[in-house]
Scaffold this motif. Sequence first.
Motif, PDB file in Angstrom:
ATOM      1  N   ARG A 106       0.823  -1.225   0.000  1.00  0.00           N
ATOM      2  CA  ARG A 106       0.000   0.000   0.000  1.00  0.00           C
ATOM      3  C   ARG A 106       0.853   1.270   0.000  1.00  0.00           C
ATOM      4  O   ARG A 106       0.459   2.283  -0.583  1.00  0.00           O
ATOM      5  N   PHE A 107       1.987   1.231   0.688  1.00  0.00           N
ATOM      6  CA  PHE A 107       2.858   2.399   0.801  1.00  0.00           C
ATOM      7  C   PHE A 107       4.114   2.194  -0.038  1.00  0.00           C
ATOM      8  O   PHE A 107       4.601   1.071  -0.190  1.00  0.00           O
ATOM      9  N   THR A 108       4.646   3.296  -0.554  1.00  0.00           N
ATOM     10  CA  THR A 108       5.893   3.271  -1.311  1.00  0.00           C
ATOM     11  C   THR A 108       6.788   4.403  -0.843  1.00  0.00           C
ATOM     12  O   THR A 108       6.375   5.574  -0.864  1.00  0.00           O
ATOM     13  N   ILE A 109       7.999   4.047  -0.435  1.00  0.00           N
ATOM     14  CA  ILE A 109       8.979   5.041  -0.019  1.00  0.00           C
ATOM     15  C   ILE A 109       9.928   5.302  -1.178  1.00  0.00           C
ATOM     16  O   ILE A 109      10.275   4.391  -1.937  1.00  0.00           O
ATOM     17  N   SER A 110      10.328   6.549  -1.329  1.00  0.00           N
ATOM     18  CA  SER A 110      11.274   6.912  -2.384  1.00  0.00           C
ATOM     19  C   SER A 110      12.033   8.159  -1.945  1.00  0.00           C
ATOM     20  O   SER A 110      11.677   8.789  -0.944  1.00  0.00           O
ATOM     21  N   ARG A 111      13.061   8.504  -2.692  1.00  0.00           N
ATOM     22  CA  ARG A 111      13.835   9.693  -2.365  1.00  0.00           C
ATOM     23  C   ARG A 111      14.436  10.286  -3.636  1.00  0.00           C
ATOM     24  O   ARG A 111      14.686   9.574  -4.597  1.00  0.00           O
ATOM     25  N   ASP A 112      14.667  11.586  -3.571  1.00  0.00           N
ATOM     26  CA  ASP A 112      15.326  12.311  -4.648  1.00  0.00           C
ATOM     27  C   ASP A 112      16.508  13.030  -4.015  1.00  0.00           C
ATOM     28  O   ASP A 112      16.341  14.088  -3.393  1.00  0.00           O
ATOM     29  N   ASN A 113      17.694  12.461  -4.155  1.00  0.00           N
ATOM     30  CA  ASN A 113      18.863  13.026  -3.478  1.00  0.00           C
ATOM     31  C   ASN A 113      19.247  14.392  -4.036  1.00  0.00           C
ATOM     32  O   ASN A 113      19.827  15.214  -3.324  1.00  0.00           O
ATOM     33  N   ALA A 114      18.941  14.642  -5.284  1.00  0.00           N
ATOM     34  CA  ALA A 114      19.229  15.954  -5.857  1.00  0.00           C
ATOM     35  C   ALA A 114      18.409  17.046  -5.179  1.00  0.00           C
ATOM     36  O   ALA A 114      18.834  18.201  -5.117  1.00  0.00           O
ATOM     37  N   LYS A 115      17.250  16.675  -4.659  1.00  0.00           N
ATOM     38  CA  LYS A 115      16.366  17.633  -3.986  1.00  0.00           C
ATOM     39  C   LYS A 115      16.408  17.478  -2.477  1.00  0.00           C
ATOM     40  O   LYS A 115      15.673  18.175  -1.766  1.00  0.00           O
ATOM     41  N   ASN A 116      17.226  16.538  -1.978  1.00  0.00           N
ATOM     42  CA  ASN A 116      17.286  16.267  -0.529  1.00  0.00           C
ATOM     43  C   ASN A 116      15.886  16.029   0.035  1.00  0.00           C
ATOM     44  O   ASN A 116      15.528  16.542   1.107  1.00  0.00           O
ATOM     45  N   THR A 117      15.116  15.245  -0.659  1.00  0.00           N
ATOM     46  CA  THR A 117      13.724  15.026  -0.274  1.00  0.00           C
ATOM     47  C   THR A 117      13.378  13.548  -0.329  1.00  0.00           C
ATOM     48  O   THR A 117      13.812  12.830  -1.243  1.00  0.00           O
ATOM     49  N   MET A 118      12.604  13.117   0.656  1.00  0.00           N
ATOM     50  CA  MET A 118      12.097  11.748   0.716  1.00  0.00           C
ATOM     51  C   MET A 118      10.574  11.810   0.642  1.00  0.00           C
ATOM     52  O   MET A 118       9.967  12.794   1.095  1.00  0.00           O
ATOM     53  N   TYR A 119       9.987  10.759   0.098  1.00  0.00           N
ATOM     54  CA  TYR A 119       8.543  10.720  -0.076  1.00  0.00           C
ATOM     55  C   TYR A 119       7.963   9.427   0.501  1.00  0.00           C
ATOM     56  O   TYR A 119       8.647   8.410   0.610  1.00  0.00           O
ATOM     57  N   LEU A 120       6.688   9.488   0.851  1.00  0.00           N
ATOM     58  CA  LEU A 120       5.943   8.287   1.218  1.00  0.00           C
ATOM     59  C   LEU A 120       4.587   8.374   0.533  1.00  0.00           C
ATOM     60  O   LEU A 120       3.745   9.178   0.933  1.00  0.00           O
ATOM     61  N   GLN A 121       4.421   7.566  -0.503  1.00  0.00           N
ATOM     62  CA  GLN A 121       3.132   7.481  -1.186  1.00  0.00           C
ATOM     63  C   GLN A 121       2.278   6.471  -0.442  1.00  0.00           C
ATOM     64  O   GLN A 121       2.666   5.304  -0.306  1.00  0.00           O
ATOM     65  N   MET A 122       1.141   6.917   0.039  1.00  0.00           N
ATOM     66  CA  MET A 122       0.267   6.063   0.828  1.00  0.00           C
ATOM     67  C   MET A 122      -1.049   5.876   0.090  1.00  0.00           C
ATOM     68  O   MET A 122      -1.794   6.848  -0.120  1.00  0.00           O
ATOM     69  N   ASN A 123      -1.309   4.658  -0.319  1.00  0.00           N
ATOM     70  CA  ASN A 123      -2.547   4.315  -1.032  1.00  0.00           C
ATOM     71  C   ASN A 123      -3.399   3.381  -0.197  1.00  0.00           C
ATOM     72  O   ASN A 123      -2.909   2.769   0.766  1.00  0.00           O
ATOM     73  N   SER A 124      -4.647   3.256  -0.577  1.00  0.00           N
ATOM     74  CA  SER A 124      -5.587   2.357   0.117  1.00  0.00           C
ATOM     75  C   SER A 124      -5.524   2.569   1.626  1.00  0.00           C
ATOM     76  O   SER A 124      -5.419   1.610   2.407  1.00  0.00           O
ATOM     77  N   LEU A 125      -5.593   3.797   2.036  1.00  0.00           N
ATOM     78  CA  LEU A 125      -5.443   4.125   3.455  1.00  0.00           C
ATOM     79  C   LEU A 125      -6.579   3.548   4.274  1.00  0.00           C
ATOM     80  O   LEU A 125      -7.732   3.461   3.819  1.00  0.00           O
ATOM     81  N   LYS A 126      -6.231   3.170   5.496  1.00  0.00           N
ATOM     82  CA  LYS A 126      -7.176   2.585   6.440  1.00  0.00           C
ATOM     83  C   LYS A 126      -7.241   3.455   7.692  1.00  0.00           C
ATOM     84  O   LYS A 126      -6.272   4.159   8.016  1.00  0.00           O
ATOM     85  N   PRO A 127      -8.339   3.376   8.428  1.00  0.00           N
ATOM     86  CA  PRO A 127      -8.416   4.154   9.679  1.00  0.00           C
ATOM     87  C   PRO A 127      -7.250   3.859  10.621  1.00  0.00           C
ATOM     88  O   PRO A 127      -6.797   4.762  11.334  1.00  0.00           O
ATOM     89  N   GLU A 128      -6.752   2.639  10.621  1.00  0.00           N
ATOM     90  CA  GLU A 128      -5.639   2.294  11.504  1.00  0.00           C
ATOM     91  C   GLU A 128      -4.314   2.916  11.065  1.00  0.00           C
ATOM     92  O   GLU A 128      -3.306   2.807  11.782  1.00  0.00           O
ATOM     93  N   ASP A 129      -4.278   3.572   9.914  1.00  0.00           N
ATOM     94  CA  ASP A 129      -3.092   4.316   9.499  1.00  0.00           C
ATOM     95  C   ASP A 129      -3.055   5.711  10.130  1.00  0.00           C
ATOM     96  O   ASP A 129      -2.053   6.421   9.979  1.00  0.00           O
ATOM     97  N   THR A 130      -4.125   6.088  10.808  1.00  0.00           N
ATOM     98  CA  THR A 130      -4.174   7.392  11.455  1.00  0.00           C
ATOM     99  C   THR A 130      -3.063   7.500  12.496  1.00  0.00           C
ATOM    100  O   THR A 130      -2.933   6.654  13.377  1.00  0.00           O
ATOM    101  N   ALA A 131      -2.247   8.540  12.384  1.00  0.00           N
ATOM    102  CA  ALA A 131      -1.102   8.726  13.277  1.00  0.00           C
ATOM    103  C   ALA A 131      -0.399  10.027  12.910  1.00  0.00           C
ATOM    104  O   ALA A 131      -0.703  10.645  11.882  1.00  0.00           O
ATOM    105  N   VAL A 132       0.546  10.400  13.746  1.00  0.00           N
ATOM    106  CA  VAL A 132       1.499  11.443  13.368  1.00  0.00           C
ATOM    107  C   VAL A 132       2.681  10.742  12.699  1.00  0.00           C
ATOM    108  O   VAL A 132       3.233   9.797  13.273  1.00  0.00           O
TER     109      VAL A 132
END
Length: 124
Positions: free
Chosen positions: A67-93
């Motif tokens: 459901r989730f995909t982690i990725s990063r772009d080192n040229a931009k010093n940025t990391m991403y987390l694509q979260m699909n098919s989210l569930k109520p139990e994914d609720t968090a900080v």
Amino acid sequence: QVQLVESGGGLVQAGGSLRLSCAASGRTFGVYAMGWFRQTPEKERELVAAINWSGGSTYYADSVKGRFTISRDNAKNTMYLQMNSLKPEDTAVYYCAVRSGYGLVYNSVQYDYWGQGTQVTVSS
């Protein structure tokens, strides 16, 4: 010092998607591994996903695999987390974290720097 700023959190219905970003600034030269954690008032902080310096190796908690995909772009010093098919139990900080070094890091105590967190709320 490295500063981390998360963004992209919010309120979404179950089944929806969100994309979190983590922008790093400051002393970002050199190699570093990154990770996404999440925490609720009822549970300890848990590792959701981790990625090594090159992005060639990743780790996912069983609860988010497929459901989730982690990725990063080192040229931009940025990391991403694509979260699909989210569930109520994914609720968090959700927090991003950085540790100097190349390989995957699984333990929260091994990370050197943390962001301030972004709230993700999934309604049923």
